[in-house]
Scaffold this motif. Structure first.
Motif, PDB file in Angstrom:
ATOM      1  N   GLN A  43      11.028   8.405  -1.964  1.00 12.56           N
ATOM      2  CA  GLN A  43      10.284   7.253  -2.444  1.00 12.56           C
ATOM      3  C   GLN A  43      11.187   6.033  -2.567  1.00 12.56           C
ATOM      4  N   TYR A  44      12.386   6.234  -3.123  1.00 14.98           N
ATOM      5  CA  TYR A  44      13.305   5.116  -3.263  1.00 14.98           C
ATOM      6  C   TYR A  44      13.635   4.506  -1.910  1.00 14.98           C
ATOM      7  N   ILE A  45      13.933   5.361  -0.962  1.00 13.79           N
ATOM      8  CA  ILE A  45      14.336   4.864   0.355  1.00 13.79           C
ATOM      9  C   ILE A  45      13.201   4.081   0.984  1.00 13.79           C
ATOM     10  N   VAL A  46      12.027   4.699   1.008  1.00 12.25           N
ATOM     11  CA  VAL A  46      10.916   4.064   1.716  1.00 12.25           C
ATOM     12  C   VAL A  46      10.527   2.763   1.034  1.00 12.25           C
ATOM     13  N   VAL A  47      10.477   2.780  -0.290  1.00 12.21           N
ATOM     14  CA  VAL A  47      10.087   1.558  -0.995  1.00 12.21           C
ATOM     15  C   VAL A  47      11.167   0.495  -0.833  1.00 12.21           C
ATOM     16  N   GLY A  48      12.425   0.906  -0.962  1.00  8.00           N
ATOM     17  CA  GLY A  48      13.529  -0.048  -0.801  1.00  8.00           C
ATOM     18  C   GLY A  48      13.526  -0.652   0.582  1.00  8.00           C
ATOM     19  N   PHE A  49      13.388   0.199   1.538  1.00  8.01           N
ATOM     20  CA  PHE A  49      13.411  -0.216   2.929  1.00  8.01           C
ATOM     21  C   PHE A  49      12.218  -1.121   3.248  1.00  8.01           C
ATOM     22  N   SER A  50      11.037  -0.684   2.801  1.00  7.02           N
ATOM     23  CA  SER A  50       9.865  -1.474   3.179  1.00  7.02           C
ATOM     24  C   SER A  50       9.845  -2.800   2.442  1.00  7.02           C
ATOM     25  N   GLY A  53       0.828  -1.203   0.000  1.00  8.22           N
ATOM     26  CA  GLY A  53       0.000   0.000   0.000  1.00  8.22           C
ATOM     27  C   GLY A  53       0.858   1.247   0.000  1.00  8.22           C
ATOM     28  N   LEU A  54       1.893   1.191   0.783  1.00 12.01           N
ATOM     29  CA  LEU A  54       2.820   2.318   0.899  1.00 12.01           C
ATOM     30  C   LEU A  54       3.467   2.611  -0.446  1.00 12.01           C
ATOM     31  N   ALA A  55       3.988   1.541  -1.068  1.00 10.46           N
ATOM     32  CA  ALA A  55       4.661   1.717  -2.357  1.00 10.46           C
ATOM     33  C   ALA A  55       3.683   2.287  -3.372  1.00 10.46           C
TER      34      ALA A  55
END
Ligand SMILES: Nc1ncnc2c1ncn2[C@@H]1O[C@H](COP(=O)(O)OP(=O)(O)O)[C@@H](O)[C@H]1O
Ligand SMILES: [Mg+2]
Lengths: 788, 260
Positions: free
Chosen positions: A649-656, A432-434
């Motif tokens: 966006q990259y960080i959050v998606v990568g991390f999550s 959902g986040l991504a």
């Protein structure tokens, strides 16, 4: 003790699967927790860390050069731990033929001999320090994206400088630096002192008090301005604050999963070792010795797992940290902290011991006679009614038998369901986040067009994030504003074009002038309308919509009126709606072009004061269009803004995605462990079933079915939890970033996605169950019956 | 198979004085149950059992399945506690011992043999046997030496490094007997020791128990095998529905009463 040690060692050695599962679960959980904690810690105090690293000034003081001498300043040291300066300071206009290009307002240029020193050690991340007249170092974060002007020369107040380097000051002590000798030629009217104080500097008042002490001996009006470090700190805190809700969510999920799975694995080890416990007791092991055997059995793999997991987690967190905080200029000094190592190396084993404690107490209490008999046969009676009901259904026998398995160990099954549930929750939340972030990016891209055209002023040029910096002499366009727009509309594949002019205009009743974006063309239909977070879109020149950040900053509300006033003319604009954030750059209120012409009827706008946003037809090629623009007029810089995803966006998606993969794997391991235990306990049943003719395939089907049920239930419960987390965390993160997000960004839960997620639980369960199911199918009947 | 002096426990002189409680003497009853009742929920497993076993006696407990034999044995071994009544073993009231003291009691005084052997699957035969001695503080070396001797005397020394899963039932039971004898227990308890064995393996175990009895080991054997009872025991107690229904003394095997 040696009998205890012998029994424990044998248990660790001979129960390879169990030892391996405990080790792996602990490893992966530790890794997740370490990554989560590291990022959490990095984002909770990054400013302080980087500030300490740069020896940032607690106060930046600007003195009137005519009121105080350098010697006086150098002598005023009351309560000062370290200071730098006095540095000559000049305020220069970035004269690019007209208005400043990069930022509004003049630039603060400081004369400094080197980027280091006792205070404000700059991060000179590109090029070198200015060493000769005519050279300048510009301030910027270590960050080459975002259409940052790539210039090798710049003209300030009519003087051309060669840009020899780029440096970053966390405290923002200047916009650019030149040599002290160069500064002399500029005849600076003020000087800058950078102070680090001894003692309390936690509040603005405290900093002010320290500053007062320093300036006490100086001429009365020597100090013309001062800024405490807390201003910069608060601003950065808002930037970082966006990460916190996400990090906290994943961190909490990781911890819960670790506890649940480790607890389940450990209690499984005790339950499956009941007979063993009984034997030990009948031999004369004291209850305490039995507990010790169990704790050792569990601790050995747990400690190994924790050590490896901590190391792997630190290694895994490092690239995420570097990626993540580079963009904020905070990468310096961020690494996995001692504290996090402590949690990984001591906290996780302690958690395992705690998880082992309850079952160990059970082992302690159990009477030996009970333990021996409980170990040899799983308790009867539980779930038999359900088993009978299942048997009555018209299902293949192996399926109905399989469905009955989870019912005979309700506690273990519940834990397994929770493990799958949390795995699915994480995957749901991360998906959902991504998707939401992607939607935000899409809305923004759509609204501001894929191509941004900026006419050159003939002095500097601008390159897009992925473009090679333009070379050669900048050319100035010969077209007028209207002609540029006409050209852009006429080139192939252009669908919509809007022209924007951003400027600041004084407003009645506001202490600071308001930034206004005058729009012309297709801006509404391009997509800014989709960014609406409240109210409605503007329907006439007397209306405006305002980005949410500005709304919050100025405490505005829908229905308020902003009255712009320029040269005696007024324009009253009613706020009818709020948008997410508007075009990139400083947020400004949206206004129709006619407002500009009514306020400044005689103003002829030069093309380089404008920006043009172009949206292409769906089939259009962005690069081709940008090339066509450059070919048609070398004086126009065309930037490819498509597919531009923020670092965030990259960080959050990568991390999550990293963490959700890890947690899903841990959940699958939980299932694996459950199946191993179930199979071990039902060896006799399995041997019996096989002896009466059940095929290996049927055995696999039976075991998989038992876990498919767990996967379905865990999945169905995990999705709503993930959806809830998303619905709560997204707005919280947006709030921390001081923006509102449109509802469309939240509406990510469509049928295909939900369907895919519904399978996630089953996939996790099947992945975990497959191996032990095949092991069960391969059980040799003779061996099983021989040993039972 | 002949039992030799080597492994036969000496309940009198050679038993060391244990630090935890009363010293066992041969002139009192080794086991004394007084009106012992045990209930599991609605089931009454033992319904008022009173029983004495003298030192050097070999008592067989017989009765149909489910009559409470194992329950009684578990009470005597301190593996479970009665609902009411007292259990005294070697002068010690087991009801007054906490779990840790009970464990120490078992470790030093009791040897147990089960129908299904109950060996530790994780340890090879030798270590299964040696472990019992290590529990009492014997160092690993001497413990293993004595375990090897015992296994040798029981004729299974060559299987000492095998794990239980690879042993036959008879071999497993002999390992279990060796383990039970390791600490020279004052009382050897056997719960259907031949129940899971074929007749020839059963014979061997019976011989073993008979030898032990003849050299003075106090024995309490639960069985429903009349042959085992008459061959090894000096007294047979019959249990039904948790009560003692009949008791008979067998003349020809009562050799060891004098040994005391
Ligand atoms: N742990 C237990 N929980 C409940 N009932 C038990 C337990 N152990 C034994 N029983 C019951 O007590 C009765 C006597 O059992 P047991 O002493 O094992 O008989 P046996 O003479 O066959 O050895 C039986 O009815 C049995 O079902
Ligand atoms: Mg029995």
């Amino acid at each position: 003790m040696s009998a205890v040690w012998r029994a424990s060692r044998a248990a660790v050695r001979r129960r390879r699967v169990q030892t391996f599962v405990i080790g792996l679960v602990v490893l992966m959980s530790t890794m997740t927790v370490v990554i989560g904690l590291t990022l959490l810690e990095a984002s909770s105090a990054p400013f302080d860390r980087a500030f300490a690293q740069q020896r940032g000034p607690h106060a930046i003081a600007v003195y009137d050069a005519s009121a105080v001498t350098g010697a006086q300043l150098a002598a005023a040291k009351t309560g000062v731990a370290a200071s730098a300066g006095p540095f000559g300071t000049a305020t220069l206009e970035w004269t690019a033929g007209g208005e400043p290009r990069r930022a509004d307002g003049p630039m603060t240029i400081v004369g400094r001999a080197d980027p280091n020193g006792p205070v404000d050690r700059l991060n000179l991340w590109r090029g070198r320090w200015a060493s000769a007249p005519g050279e300048i170092v510009l301030a910027s974060q270590d960050h080459s994206g975002d259409g940052f002007p790539v210039v090798d020369s710049i003209t300030l107040s009519g003087v051309a400088y060669r840009v020899v380097g780029w440096a970053y000051s966390l405290s923002g002590t200047a916009d650019g630096w030149v040599t002290p000798a160069q500064m002399e030629t500029l005849r600076p009217t003020s000087v800058q002192m950078l102070y680090r104080f001894a003692g309390d500097v936690s509040t603005r008042a405290a900093v002010q008090a320290r500053l007062d002490a320093v300036t006490a001996g100086l001429p009365a009006n020597a100090l013309s301005a001062a800024e405490p470090y807390l201003v910069a700190k608060e601003q950065i805190a808002a930037d970082i604050g966006v990460f916190l809700p996400f990090l906290a969510t994943f961190g909490v999920l990781a911890l819960i999963v670790a506890v649940v799975i480790v607890g389940n694995v450990v209690s499984g080890a005790v339950v499956s070792g009941l007979r063993q416990i009984g034997i030990l007791k009948s031999l004369g092991f004291t209850p305490r010795q039995v507990v010790t055997v169990y704790l050792v059995m569990v601790s050995v793999p747990a400690v190994v797992g924790a050590v490896l997991g901590t190391v792997a987690g630190s290694l895994g967190a490092q690239p995420l940290l570097e990626e993540g905080f580079e963009g904020l200029g905070l990468e310096a000094g961020i690494r996995v902290s001692l504290w996090t190592w402590g949690v990984g190396l001591l906290g996780v084993p302690a958690l395992v011991a705690l998880a082992a404690f309850v079952p160990a107490v059970r082992a302690h209490r159990l009477s030996a006679a009970e333990a021996i008999s409980a170990g040899s046969a799983p308790r009867r009676g539980r779930g038999t009614r359900a088993q009978r009901w299942l048997a009555g259904l018209r299902l293949p026998r192996s399926v109905s038998l399989g469905l009955g398995v989870p019912l005979s160990r309700p506690g273990r099954t519940a834990f397994t369901v929770v493990a799958v549930l949390l795995g699915v929750t994480t995957v749901t939340f991360a998906s959902g986040l991504a998707d939401s972030l992607e939607r935000i990016a899409t809305v923004q891209e759509k609204a501001s067009g894929q191509v941004l055209v900026i006419p050159s002023d003939g002095k500097s040029r601008i390159a897009g994030p992925r473009d090679v910096p333009p070379t050669g002499e900048p050319a100035k366009t010969t077209r007028t504003d209207a002609e540029v727009e006409q050209l852009l509309r006429g080139l192939p594949d252009a669908a919509r074009v809007s022209a924007v002019r951003g400027t600041t205009v004084p407003a009645v009743g506001q202490t600071e002038p308001v930034r206004v974006l005058y729009f012309r063309g297709d801006f509404a239909s391009m997509g800014y309308r989709d960014e609406l977070t409240a109210g409605r879109w503007m329907s006439g020149p007397d209306e405006t919509v305002v980005p949410s950040e500005l709304m919050k900053e100025r405490r505005l509300a829908v229905g308020d009126t902003i009255t712009l006033e320029l040269g005696g003319r007024r324009a009253a604009l009613t706020i009818v709606g709020e948008v997410m954030d508007g075009p990139s750059g400083q947020p400004g209120i949206f206004a129709d072009w006619s407002v500009f012409t009514s306020l400044e009827p005689d103003r002829v706008v030069a093309p380089h004061e404008m920006e043009y946003q172009v949206q292409l037809k769906p089939t259009g090629n962005v690069a081709a269009y940008a090339d066509a623009v450059r070919a048609a007029d070398p004086g126009l810089d065309a930037l490819d803004m498509s597919e531009r995803r923020s670092d965030f966006q990259y960080i959050v998606v990568g991390f999550s995605s990293t963490l959700s993969l890890l947690l899903a794997a841990v959940a699958a391991l939980g299932v694996f462990n459950t199946v191993v235990l179930n199979v071990r306990e039902r060896r006799r049943d399995l041997g019996m079933l096989k002896s009466i003719g059940m095929t290996p395939r049927q055995v696999v089907a039976m075991v998989l079915t038992s876990m498919a049920a767990v996967g379905v239930v865990g999945g169905l419960l995990g999705i709503p939890v993930g959806v809830l987390a998303h619905g709560y965390i997204m707005p919280a993160a947006a709030d921390a970033a001081q923006v509102s997000i449109p509802q469309s960004v939240m509406d990510v839960w469509q049928a295909p996605m939900l369907l895919a997620l519904a399978f996630a639980g089953v996939v996790i369960a099947m992945l975990g169950a497959l191996l032990p199911a095949r092991g069960a199918a391969r059980l040799r009947i003779a061996e099983v019956l021989h040993n039972e | 198979m002949t039992a030799t002096q080597g492994y036969i426990p000496r309940p009198t002189s050679r038993n060391r004085v244990r630090p935890y409680g009363a010293v066992m003497t041969t002139d009192t009853d080794v086991v004394h149950l007084t009106d012992v009742r045990k209930e599991y929920g609605d089931t009454t497993a033992l319904n008022g059992v009173t029983l004495s076993v003298r030192a050097g006696e070999a008592v067989a407990v017989m009765g149909p399945s489910g009559c409470g034999k194992s329950t009684m044995l578990n009470m005597i071994a301190g593996l479970d506690r009665p609902t009411s009544g007292t259990v005294r073993v070697g002068g010690e009231d087991l009801g007054r011992l906490n779990e840790t003291k009970l464990a120490l009691f078992r470790r030093h005084r009791i040897g147990m043999i089960f129908q299904f052997f109950n060996l530790l699957d994780d340890l090879p035969a030798l270590d299964n046997v040696a472990l019992a001695a290590q529990l009492t503080g014997t160092k690993a070396g001497p413990a293993r030496r004595r375990a090897t001797e015992l296994l040798d005397e029981l004729g299974i020394a060559d299987r000492r490094n095998a794990f239980p899963a690879t042993l036959s039932g008879g071999e497993r039971q002999r390992v279990a007997v060796a383990r039970a004898l390791m600490n020279r227990p004052a009382l050897l308890l056997a719960d259907e020791p031949t129940g899971a064995l074929d007749s020839s393996a059963g014979e061997q175990v019976m011989d073993l128990l008979l030898d032990l009895h003849q050299i003075g080991q106090t024995l309490l054997i639960v069985t429903h095998d009349e042959r085992l009872a008459t061959r090894c025991a000096s007294r047979v107690i019959e249990l039904a529905d948790g009560r003692i229904t009949r008791e008979r003394t067998l003349e020809r095997t009562s050799v060891s009463g004098a040994g005391a």
